[in-house]
Design a protein around this motif. Structure first.
Motif, PDB file in Angstrom:
ATOM      1  N   SER A   1     -11.060  -1.001   5.455  1.00 53.45           N
ATOM      2  CA  SER A   1     -10.744  -2.064   6.415  1.00 53.45           C
ATOM      3  C   SER A   1     -10.829  -1.504   7.830  1.00 53.45           C
ATOM      4  CB  SER A   1      -9.332  -2.583   6.147  1.00 53.45           C
ATOM      5  OG  SER A   1      -8.390  -1.554   6.450  1.00 53.45           O
TER       6      SER A   1
ATOM      7  N   ASP B   1      -8.202   0.911   8.257  1.00 52.62           N
ATOM      8  CA  ASP B   1      -8.567   2.208   7.680  1.00 52.62           C
ATOM      9  C   ASP B   1      -9.445   2.993   8.651  1.00 52.62           C
ATOM     10  OD1 ASP B   1      -7.252   1.412   5.403  1.00 52.62           O
ATOM     11  OD2 ASP B   1      -9.073   0.798   4.345  1.00 52.62           O
TER      12      ASP B   1
ATOM     13  N   GLU C   1       0.830  -1.205   0.000  1.00 51.56           N
ATOM     14  CA  GLU C   1       0.000   0.000   0.000  1.00 51.56           C
ATOM     15  C   GLU C   1       0.865   1.256   0.000  1.00 51.56           C
ATOM     16  OE1 GLU C   1      -3.036   0.184   2.968  1.00 51.56           O
ATOM     17  OE2 GLU C   1      -4.026  -1.657   2.292  1.00 51.56           O
TER      18      GLU C   1
ATOM     19  N   HIS D   1      -5.318  -0.147  -2.333  1.00 49.03           N
ATOM     20  CA  HIS D   1      -5.541  -1.525  -1.899  1.00 49.03           C
ATOM     21  C   HIS D   1      -5.030  -2.425  -3.011  1.00 49.03           C
ATOM     22  CE1 HIS D   1      -8.970  -0.860   1.300  1.00 49.03           C
ATOM     23  NE2 HIS D   1      -7.792  -0.422   1.704  1.00 49.03           N
TER      24      HIS D   1
ATOM     25  N   HIS E   1      -5.347   6.214  -0.348  1.00 52.21           N
ATOM     26  CA  HIS E   1      -4.356   5.132  -0.290  1.00 52.21           C
ATOM     27  C   HIS E   1      -4.804   3.994  -1.208  1.00 52.21           C
ATOM     28  CE1 HIS E   1      -7.157   3.407   2.651  1.00 52.21           C
ATOM     29  NE2 HIS E   1      -6.469   2.271   2.626  1.00 52.21           N
TER      30      HIS E   1
HETATM   31 ZN    ZN Z   1      -6.985   0.452   3.410  1.00 55.05          ZN
END
Ligand code: ZN
Length: 484
Positions: free
Chosen positions: A110, A113, A29, A102, A100
């Motif tokens: 997530s 996150d 990431e 994935h 960001h």
């Molecule tokens: Zn994420």
């Protein structure tokens, strides 16, 4: 600040710069900050008019070696080195967007996150003294983006609301709807649109049904554009034109009859769209585009169609499309009369303009001198007339002859251009077709690529709402008059 629906916009160049940083090829990431302009909707403008738009402006990549940790499922980074970015956002009234990647293609935020955003956004809001909307987004390996808006929850934390759609206005036009990206929903195709779906795919038909399109100009080219957009099943049409139907317009305005003489053109076309009853919401605005409220409403659309002759009107649309990161399709038709009842030439051009690309001015669609003359005529008609007499300015071109079959031909070319951008069907890349000119008198078809960016306009991409609007002093005057 109300939590109206929010959409997010990138130019094609911004999207590809972000993509390159977020997917460096190591499978881990990565993250970037993006400062965004805003178009803040008003609750009394109805469900579509109340939406907020965030427009990407400055991209600040978080360097890979500055991150504490980068893995295929998380990225963590220190905020301290970026406090000056938040200060810049505060000074310029911009929103802070965190994006960001994935790399594994996970189509949701997530738990990592959630924790990271709950930590970041209260400090963004504190540092900028700005309750939002700010936003957090995720980019997937296919380039799709989904996002959520962040607001101050009033208790020192952040409250998150899903972003409905993400628009990327590049050579191709991408509209990522949250439910399509995250839930795989494509929407149901209405019966009348089945034949369009067979040609352009269910995805395109679904995208059209949720698209808001502003059409400026409701005459020879505007009326067939509206007719086609409605029959394609576009979700919303915002229609702008100050004029009333006159007898001499009846040769070319679709759906206008003798009984409509004296009625606003936008109302006549809006009635026609409503009679079709195909699900298109229509917003008729009987006004010139040179009005701050009208500019603000048009800026909420996802796509802008310019169907006017006036040089200053076309220049204004190019400016709106730049500030608010919209794609702009401009239709220009020229029928040259020889003065003896014949024609010298029948030409027309459809321009596709993307934010940060070349402009009508830089493409030479009109000259800076012609633009100055048009501005002067609007701002000071008396001075314009006297300067015209003294030959200090060149005359603004008055309405040229118009023929329904010619206008409709070029209107159709423009609508096909929109379809080509949404569902690329050409053998070649769309980038080679920024300008498509057809001369009917010479039987020639010429296409050009986008060319060099307009440097002056490129600086304004995604600026969003400013004071005065679009940086044009004349809009502070209209805004004050309206408020009074
Ligand atoms: Zn994420």
């Amino acid at each position: 600040m109300s939590t109206s629906s929010v959409s997010l916009r990138f130019s094609g160049r911004q999207h590809s710069a972000l993509y390159d940083h977020l997917f460096p090829g190591d499978g881990n990431e990565a993250v970037a900050l993006v400062l965004c302009g805003r178009r803040i909707g008003d609750a009394d403008e109805g469900p579509w008019g109340s939406r907020h738009v965030l427009t990407a402006r400055d991209i600040i990549p978080v360097p890979y070696d500055l991150c504490h940790e980068r893995t295929p499922v998380l990225v963590s980074w220190p905020v301290e080195p970026f406090l000056d970015v938040f200060d810049r956002a505060e000074r310029r009234g911009l929103a802070v967007l965190k994006v960001h990647s994935h790399p594994g293609g996970y189509r949701a935020f997530s738990e990592t996150d959630d924790a990271s955003d709950a930590d970041l956004f209260p400090s963004v809001m504190g540092r900028t003294d700005d309750p939002g909307p700010h936003a957090s987004a995720v980019m997937l390996p296919g380039g799709e983006v989904f996002a959520r808006a962040a607001y101050d929850d009033g208790e020192g934390g952040a409250r998150f609301v899903p972003v409905e759609s993400v628009l990327v206005a590049g050579d191709d036009l991408w509209v990522f709807h949250r439910d399509a990206v995250c839930d795989g929903a494509l929407g149901r195709v209405a019966g009348f649109a089945e034949r369009t779906a067979q040609a352009f795919g269910v995805g395109t038909t679904a995208a059209l049904s949720r698209l808001s399109v502003a059409v400026v100009g409701a005459s020879g080219t505007g009326s067939p554009v509206v007719e086609m957009l409605a029959r394609l099943g576009v979700g919303e049409i915002i229609l702008v034109d100050p004029d009333l139907v006159e007898e001499r317009n009846l040769n070319r305005i679709l759906n206008a009859t003798r009984a409509d003489i004296g009625r606003p053109k936008v109302e006549v076309l809006a009635d026609a769209v409503r009679r079709m009853d195909l699900g298109t919401r229509v917003v008729p605005i009987q006004s010139s585009l040179f009005d701050a409220d009208v500019v603000r409403r048009v800026a909420l659309a996802d796509v802008l169609f310019g169907c006017v002759d006036s040089v200053d009107g076309r220049d204004l649309m190019n400016r709106i499309a730049t500030h608010y990161a919209l794609p702009y399709l401009d239709v220009g038709v020229r029928l040259d009369a020889d003065g003896q009842g014949g024609v010298d030439g029948v030409h027309g051009t459809v321009h596709y303009l993307q934010p940060g690309g070349s402009s009508l001015l830089s493409r030479g669609a009109y000259s800076a001198t012609a633009l100055q003359a048009a501005h002067l005529r609007r701002a000071d008609p008396e001075l314009y007339e006297s300067q015209l007499e003294e030959k200090y300015v060149i005359g603004v071109q008055e309405g040229s002859p118009a023929v329904v079959s010619v206008n409709t031909f070029y209107a159709s070319l423009a609508v096909n251009e929109l379809l080509a951008r949404l569902h690329p069907f050409r053998d070649d890349d769309n980038r080679k077709f920024a300008r498509n000119g057809i001369s009917l008198s010479q039987s020639r078809f010429l296409s050009d690529a986008d060319g060099e960016p307009d440097v002056a306009l490129a600086k304004l991409v995604g600026r969003g709402d400013t004071s005065p609007l679009l940086g044009m002093p004349e809009f502070s005057a209209t805004a004050t008059r309206r408020a009074a």
